[in-house]
Write a protein that holds these residues in place. Structure first.
Motif, PDB file in Angstrom:
ATOM      1  N   ILE A  70       0.839  -1.192   0.000  1.00 58.85           N
ATOM      2  CA  ILE A  70       0.000   0.000   0.000  1.00 58.85           C
ATOM      3  C   ILE A  70       0.880   1.250   0.000  1.00 58.85           C
ATOM      4  O   ILE A  70       1.910   1.295   0.681  1.00 58.85           O
ATOM      5  N   ILE A  72       0.291   5.065   1.071  1.00 60.36           N
ATOM      6  CA  ILE A  72      -0.563   6.089   1.669  1.00 60.36           C
ATOM      7  C   ILE A  72       0.120   7.428   1.404  1.00 60.36           C
ATOM      8  O   ILE A  72       1.173   7.719   1.981  1.00 60.36           O
ATOM      9  N   LEU A  89      -0.257   7.808  11.130  1.00 58.94           N
ATOM     10  CA  LEU A  89      -0.531   6.605  10.347  1.00 58.94           C
ATOM     11  C   LEU A  89       0.677   5.676  10.320  1.00 58.94           C
ATOM     12  O   LEU A  89       0.545   4.460  10.504  1.00 58.94           O
ATOM     13  N   ARG A 128       4.744  -1.774   3.017  1.00 57.18           N
ATOM     14  CA  ARG A 128       3.825  -0.661   2.778  1.00 57.18           C
ATOM     15  C   ARG A 128       4.445   0.643   3.293  1.00 57.18           C
ATOM     16  O   ARG A 128       5.149   0.650   4.300  1.00 57.18           O
ATOM     17  N   VAL A 130       4.253   5.180   3.831  1.00 54.26           N
ATOM     18  CA  VAL A 130       3.523   6.446   3.937  1.00 54.26           C
ATOM     19  C   VAL A 130       4.420   7.525   3.355  1.00 54.26           C
ATOM     20  O   VAL A 130       5.567   7.675   3.769  1.00 54.26           O
ATOM     21  N   ILE A 156      -3.712   5.186  -1.989  1.00 58.97           N
ATOM     22  CA  ILE A 156      -4.765   6.016  -1.429  1.00 58.97           C
ATOM     23  C   ILE A 156      -4.174   7.363  -1.053  1.00 58.97           C
ATOM     24  O   ILE A 156      -3.054   7.439  -0.526  1.00 58.97           O
ATOM     25  N   VAL A 158      -4.544  10.730   1.245  1.00 58.34           N
ATOM     26  CA  VAL A 158      -5.151  11.285   2.453  1.00 58.34           C
ATOM     27  C   VAL A 158      -4.931  12.793   2.409  1.00 58.34           C
ATOM     28  O   VAL A 158      -3.802  13.264   2.568  1.00 58.34           O
ATOM     29  N   THR A 225      -8.637   4.486   6.375  1.00 57.78           N
ATOM     30  CA  THR A 225      -7.579   4.531   5.363  1.00 57.78           C
ATOM     31  C   THR A 225      -7.373   3.170   4.711  1.00 57.78           C
ATOM     32  O   THR A 225      -7.310   3.049   3.481  1.00 57.78           O
ATOM     33  N   ALA A 229      -8.726   1.989   0.835  1.00 53.35           N
ATOM     34  CA  ALA A 229      -7.664   1.613  -0.093  1.00 53.35           C
ATOM     35  C   ALA A 229      -7.992   0.314  -0.825  1.00 53.35           C
ATOM     36  O   ALA A 229      -7.576   0.116  -1.975  1.00 53.35           O
TER      37      ALA A 229
END
Length: 500
Positions: A70, A72, A89, A128, A130, A156, A158, A225, A229
């Motif tokens: 993922i 973010i 997060l 994953r 951020v 995704i 944010v 979140t 996603a």
């Protein structure tokens, strides 16, 4: 409550781990016909629930989720709180945080490409990530899409949007004081920068929108979140409305009797006089007839007169127990009543039980269950929360924090101190010759700055004031009455006014 400071420690962003009631808003982006966003005006609640249920099927394949990393990606302007949220997060999920600011001194204009290449390495290992960057350029969004496609990652966005302009401005000013080299350094500079910025369509990328000037649930942010996603269709979702849909879905699967077996905060609505009401009032134990407040989740019901304590409301400022006016170390009820659930469990009164606290206030008739106030258009419902919980709130009247006891409006999602609601509607003060009236929204003169005429300090326009319309005199509540603590205890002039 979890207290989060931005990366410079200049201002709080508040999160809560207590239950809140939220609903979903799914908005159609106007510029990209490829995206199948659902518009709330085109769908009733049942259709939304059906669609979300269908999409939940995609989330039940745990193996498929584990196969995909993922990304973010944060998005937001200066001082919107995106770095704080990114750290929240990353810390909660255990994902590495890649911040563009960390590479600016070394990579300059290539800093975004640098973090994308670092992210590619992590994603190739199914780690994953951020990514903390402004993401104000569509070219950067396109680069993230290309990164997600090449690594088979879910992406995704944010986006942090501080909708309270006053709080945003205060946050910028605090940041500039801490870091004098920070740009933009003034509110005017920021407005000039925003005037040159044109927002863009995120395309077929799910996006979670977060108002960082509001109190929100820490766990709700993380859950929303991850869930958004992995939905099949790309949705744009408001965080402060997300959990209400989850709550609605839960209620839809339970009967009224099943919901009544569990402790909950009663959502009381006023029934019509013609409604066939069956049951006895939970305060006076007499048969209910005429208008009444009842809970749509259980069989709880109150006479309108009993819920509003109509015979006592005028005496509340004098008779309200002191522990209701402040954050108490403990609840000091004159007598205690045990709820049915604790009786069935062979327990006595517990100050950690929502229902025991609620029932005790009902039986003791200390404060009305429903309160009507001239400064708010909707009825307010009392909530007495165990003091060991994480429930805290920001009072819409004075702007300060509260804990334990509050009156709240379900429709507006606002909370108020008991002490603020019991303030006198009119008063006279030495700083002004004419009577002042408690007011929640004085006439707008078009100004972007608001000041207290008593202490000459800045005031927040959304907070209540004492106001004289004839002379356009507006004053902080804390300047007019010692019942409200001043915002700034270092403001000597305001303290002197309080001592008058």
């Amino acid at each position: 409550m979890d207290w989060l400071l931005d990366s410079y420690g200049t201002g709080p962003i508040r999160t809560m781990d207590t239950p809140s009631q939220i609903a979903i808003v799914i908005r159609r982006r106007p510029f990209n016909i490829r995206c199948q966003y659902q518009h709330v005006a085109e769908m009733d609640v049942q259709k939304q629930l059906l669609e979300m249920d269908m999409e939940e099927q995609a989330m039940r394949d745990v193996h498929e989720q584990l196969m995909h990393p993922i990304i973010i990606a944060m998005k937001g302007h200066p001082c919107t709180g995106k770095t704080t949220i990114a750290r929240t997060l990353a810390g909660s999920l255990g994902y590495p945080l890649l911040a563009q600011d960390d590479l600016l001194d070394y990579a300059g204009d290539k800093s975004f490409e640098a973090i994308c290449r670092i992210a590619a390495t992590q994603l190739s290992l199914r780690i994953r990530v951020v990514i903390d960057s402004p993401l104000t350029s569509q070219a950067h969004r396109d680069r993230l899409v290309q990164l997600a496609e090449s690594t088979r990652a879910r992406l995704i966005i944010v986006e942090c949007i501080p909708r309270d302009e006053y709080e945003w401005r205060q946050r910028l000013e605090r940041r500039a004081m801490v870091d004098q080299s920070y740009k933009p350094s003034t509110w005017g500079d920021l407005q000039e920068m925003l005037g040159k910025y044109e927002d863009y369509d995120v395309g077929a990328v799910p996006k979670l929108i977060l108002d960082t000037t509001k109190v929100f649930k820490h766990g709700g942010l993380v859950s929303a979140t991850l869930r958004i996603a992995f939905y099949q269709n790309p949705h744009i979702v408001e965080l402060d409305q997300w959990e209400d849909l989850a709550m609605s879905r839960l209620k839809a699967k339970q009967s009224k009797e099943e919901r009544g077996r569990y402790k909950h905060l009663h959502t009381l609505g006023l029934s019509n006089e013609g409604k066939d009401t069956k049951g006895t009032c939970n305060i006076c134990s007499e048969l209910v007839s005429g208008q009444a407040y009842d809970c749509d989740e259980c069989e709880f019901i109150l006479h309108k007169f009993c819920a509003e304590l109509s015979d006592k409301v005028q005496r509340l400022p004098d008779e309200c127990p002191p522990f209701f006016r402040a954050i108490p170390p403990a609840y000091s009820f004159p007598e205690k009543h045990v709820c049915d659930a604790c009786i069935d469990a062979k327990k006595g009164f517990s100050d950690e039980c929502y229902d025991c606290l609620f029932l005790t206030n009902l039986k003791c008739k200390l404060l009305p269950t429903i309160l009507h106030h001239e400064c708010h258009e909707h009825p307010l419902r009392i909530a007495i929360i165990p003091l060991n919980s994480n429930f805290e709130f920001i009072c819409r009247g004075c702007g300060h924090f509260g804990k334990g006891i509050a009156y709240g409006c379900h429709r507006c999602r606002l909370h108020f101190h008991v002490s603020c609601l019991l303030l006198p509607r009119t008063l006279k003060h030495r700083t002004h010759g004419d009577p002042l009236t408690l007011n929640y929204f004085p006439p707008n003169d078009g100004s972007s700055e608001y000041y207290c005429n008593a202490c000459e300090g800045e005031r927040k326009p959304s907070h209540w004031i004492y106001y004289c319309a004839d002379h356009e005199f507006a004053a902080h509540m804390s300047c007019m009455t010692p019942e409200v603590r001043p915002y700034d205890m270092q403001n000597v002039k305001r303290l002197e006014i309080l001592r008058m």
